[in-house]
Design a protein around this motif. Sequence first.
Motif, PDB file in Angstrom:
ATOM      1  N   ALA A  66       0.784  -1.366   0.139  1.00  0.00           N
ATOM      2  CA  ALA A  66      -0.119   0.051  -0.017  1.00  0.00           C
ATOM      3  C   ALA A  66       0.786   1.236   0.151  1.00  0.00           C
ATOM      4  O   ALA A  66       0.175   2.446   0.305  1.00  0.00           O
ATOM      5  N   GLY A  67       2.218   1.244  -0.255  1.00  0.00           N
ATOM      6  CA  GLY A  67       3.019   2.398  -0.245  1.00  0.00           C
ATOM      7  C   GLY A  67       4.148   2.416   0.803  1.00  0.00           C
ATOM      8  O   GLY A  67       4.138   1.420   1.495  1.00  0.00           O
ATOM      9  N   GLY A  68       4.182   3.654   1.058  1.00  0.00           N
ATOM     10  CA  GLY A  68       5.162   4.013   2.209  1.00  0.00           C
ATOM     11  C   GLY A  68       4.584   3.863   3.592  1.00  0.00           C
ATOM     12  O   GLY A  68       3.472   4.090   3.752  1.00  0.00           O
ATOM     13  N   ASP A  69       5.374   3.690   4.560  1.00  0.00           N
ATOM     14  CA  ASP A  69       4.853   3.488   5.907  1.00  0.00           C
ATOM     15  C   ASP A  69       4.815   4.721   6.731  1.00  0.00           C
ATOM     16  O   ASP A  69       5.804   5.574   6.632  1.00  0.00           O
ATOM     17  N   ILE A  70       3.592   5.166   7.156  1.00  0.00           N
ATOM     18  CA  ILE A  70       3.259   6.373   7.755  1.00  0.00           C
ATOM     19  C   ILE A  70       4.006   6.567   8.984  1.00  0.00           C
ATOM     20  O   ILE A  70       4.662   7.724   9.394  1.00  0.00           O
ATOM     21  N   LYS A  71       4.372   5.442   9.578  1.00  0.00           N
ATOM     22  CA  LYS A  71       5.326   5.666  10.855  1.00  0.00           C
ATOM     23  C   LYS A  71       6.825   6.012  10.393  1.00  0.00           C
ATOM     24  O   LYS A  71       7.277   6.668  11.253  1.00  0.00           O
ATOM     25  N   ASP A  72       7.247   5.635   9.508  1.00  0.00           N
ATOM     26  CA  ASP A  72       8.551   5.861   9.112  1.00  0.00           C
ATOM     27  C   ASP A  72       8.639   7.454   8.982  1.00  0.00           C
ATOM     28  O   ASP A  72       9.614   8.223   9.219  1.00  0.00           O
ATOM     29  N   MET A  73       7.542   8.003   8.100  1.00  0.00           N
ATOM     30  CA  MET A  73       7.203   9.347   7.967  1.00  0.00           C
ATOM     31  C   MET A  73       7.376  10.196   8.960  1.00  0.00           C
ATOM     32  O   MET A  73       8.050  10.982   9.150  1.00  0.00           O
ATOM     33  N   ALA A  74       6.804   9.509  10.007  1.00  0.00           N
ATOM     34  CA  ALA A  74       6.468  10.516  11.438  1.00  0.00           C
ATOM     35  C   ALA A  74       7.967  10.331  12.163  1.00  0.00           C
ATOM     36  O   ALA A  74       8.363  11.429  12.842  1.00  0.00           O
ATOM     37  N   GLY A  75       8.684   9.186  11.858  1.00  0.00           N
ATOM     38  CA  GLY A  75       9.838   9.367  12.691  1.00  0.00           C
ATOM     39  C   GLY A  75      11.058  10.094  12.021  1.00  0.00           C
ATOM     40  O   GLY A  75      11.600  10.969  12.903  1.00  0.00           O
ATOM     41  N   ALA A  76      10.749  10.238  10.761  1.00  0.00           N
ATOM     42  CA  ALA A  76      11.547  11.199  10.005  1.00  0.00           C
ATOM     43  C   ALA A  76      11.484  12.636  10.200  1.00  0.00           C
ATOM     44  O   ALA A  76      12.331  13.318  10.521  1.00  0.00           O
ATOM     45  N   ARG A  77      10.016  12.955  10.580  1.00  0.00           N
ATOM     46  CA  ARG A  77       9.632  14.183  10.899  1.00  0.00           C
ATOM     47  C   ARG A  77      10.539  14.573  12.088  1.00  0.00           C
ATOM     48  O   ARG A  77      10.638  15.830  12.342  1.00  0.00           O
TER      49      ARG A  77
END
Length: 267
Positions: A66-77
């Motif tokens: 389903a695409g990229g992991d939202i949790k990873d994006m939050a961690g990067a943020r």
Amino acid sequence: MALPETETLLLEQDGPVLHVTLNRPESRNAMSLGMVNELMAVFDAVADDDTVRAIVLRGTGGHFCAGGDIKDMAGARARAAGGDADAFYALNRRFGEMITRANVQPQVIVAVLEGAVLGGGFGLACVSDVAIAADDAQFGLPETGLGVIPAQIAPFVVQRIGLTQARRLALTGARFNGVEAARLGIAHEAVPATDIDTRLADTLKQIRRCAPHANRVTKQLVLNTLSQPLSDVLDQAAHDFASAVASAEGAEGTMAFVQKRLPQWAE
């Protein structure tokens, strides 16, 4: 060959075929950084192994990815807020390294596309050598609707289906099914979900009919046409052809044809 330990992938070797199943069903197999790194490790582990002739990519729970992991994006943020100016760059670029690696993997990559085939999953589909889609699978590039861009995926989408269709899909975020994916050339065919396993088995049987080393060299030849002058490609191809004719594979293939039998690698 020693396969790496994995937490987000299920690995099963069946003769010359390595089945790699994305295994994060709770997130429709969203592509986490951990999954990206594990895919890279698997590709590296088997790259030089001539006994592995095909890699099947599939997802658990009825979805491909389903695409990229939202949790990873939050961690990067959070890291960016803490002063890491390269947090988003590093996360995104690592996926690009993985999909580039998949694109040139010496084995035949077969993607089985079911359920969600979005974002990073869409990108993986576009670097497969054979893509079999369920007719009701859902494809799309949702990035721009989320305020981001399909940064590492777009070049491979363009190579797969051409500039004009890639522009339309990326700039509208359109969703479409497996039948349309096959029409566009993202998938090579769309079949009812109940027929997926049968069609996969047929495809793997076809791959087994092809000589292992000849397939590796042929894949590289095809990829070279995208990056090298035609005269250089044809010159190298002539050298590779001469080597193939003189090889044990070439001798066995010719003998099998004359004797009207399957070559040894297909048995």
